[in-house]
Design a protein around this motif. Structure first.
Motif, PDB file in Angstrom:
ATOM      1  N   ALA A  10       1.086  -1.083  -0.172  1.00  0.00           N
ATOM      2  CA  ALA A  10       0.016  -0.007   0.064  1.00  0.00           C
ATOM      3  C   ALA A  10       0.763   1.608  -0.108  1.00  0.00           C
ATOM      4  CB  ALA A  10      -0.761  -0.169   1.083  1.00  0.00           C
ATOM      5  N   LEU A  18      -8.774   3.306   0.468  1.00  0.00           N
ATOM      6  CA  LEU A  18      -8.861   2.617   1.524  1.00  0.00           C
ATOM      7  C   LEU A  18      -9.944   2.613   2.455  1.00  0.00           C
ATOM      8  CD1 LEU A  18      -4.913   1.833   2.044  1.00  0.00           C
ATOM      9  CD2 LEU A  18      -6.454   0.109  -0.047  1.00  0.00           C
ATOM     10  N   VAL A  49      -2.059  -3.581  -1.084  1.00  0.00           N
ATOM     11  CA  VAL A  49      -3.692  -3.946  -0.830  1.00  0.00           C
ATOM     12  C   VAL A  49      -3.833  -5.149  -2.290  1.00  0.00           C
ATOM     13  CG1 VAL A  49      -3.535  -1.838  -0.817  1.00  0.00           C
ATOM     14  CG2 VAL A  49      -2.648  -2.131  -3.160  1.00  0.00           C
ATOM     15  N   PHE A  62      -7.593  -4.117   1.090  1.00  0.00           N
ATOM     16  CA  PHE A  62      -6.625  -4.770   1.628  1.00  0.00           C
ATOM     17  C   PHE A  62      -6.057  -5.085   3.062  1.00  0.00           C
ATOM     18  CE2 PHE A  62      -8.948  -0.991   3.426  1.00  0.00           C
ATOM     19  CZ  PHE A  62      -8.736  -0.337   4.823  1.00  0.00           C
TER      20      PHE A  62
END
Length: 180
Positions: A10, A18, A49, A62
């Motif tokens: 991420a 997110l 992710v 995620f």
């Protein structure tokens, strides 16, 4: 033709996605503004992710995990810390509604258990809501070998959670074969 789901780290560029995924999953996870999500990513030791390679900038879900022994103020994290566990704590795992049933949760936990084994931790920890109930998540975690270690009222007594842990040494038997 569909492409396989891929996990990648991420980044700050993912934060708005997110937050959208996270907040669509309330009450299973707490409502989280962008600043708090950014702080969580900064504190994490693992933040991944899931993406479809055809649309790499639109995460499907995620996972965010923190090492034990960190200076993190979350009440669920603190519960495990107070018990002296050598753990990797899953603070958040979210799979978008349209991406559920594709094995993304399993991919995330494979990565979490790999990270926990690499770091030499004994267990992976997390919590799942009992009230409001989240029976799908309880079943999923049970299939992965998680067992309840206790319960706690959180958010000022509004939410009851089950505190779960799974032994890292047994994680390899929980893996499912990759889809062909």
């Amino acid at each position: 033709m569909s492409t396989a789901t891929v996990l990648r780290p991420a980044t700050d560029a993912d934060i708005s996605h997110l937050v959208t995924l996270n907040n669509a999953s309330v009450p299973a996870v707490p409502d989280t503004p962008a600043d708090d999500m950014s702080e969580l990513l900064d504190a994490s030791s693992l933040a991944l992710v899931a993406i479809d390679p055809a649309v790499p900038t639109d995460p499907l879900g995620f996972v965010v995990a923190l090492e034990g022994g960190e200076d993190w103020a979350g009440e669920n994290y603190a519960w495990f810390e107070e018990r002296g566990l050598d753990h990797l704590y899953v603070d958040r795992i979210v799979v978008g509604e349209g991406a559920r049933g594709r094995g993304i949760g399993q991919l995330f936990y494979d990565a979490v258990f790999d990270a926990a084994r690499t770091a030499g931790h004994d267990v992976v920890t997390c919590e799942v809501n009992l009230n409001p109930p989240n029976p799908g998540s309880m079943r999923f975690h049970g299939r992965l070998g998680f067992s309840e270690r206790g319960q706690q009222l959180t958010k000022g007594g509004d939410i009851l959670v089950a505190k779960l842990a799974a032994d890292v040494r047994d994680a390899s038997r929980r893996r499912t074969p990759a889809a062909a």
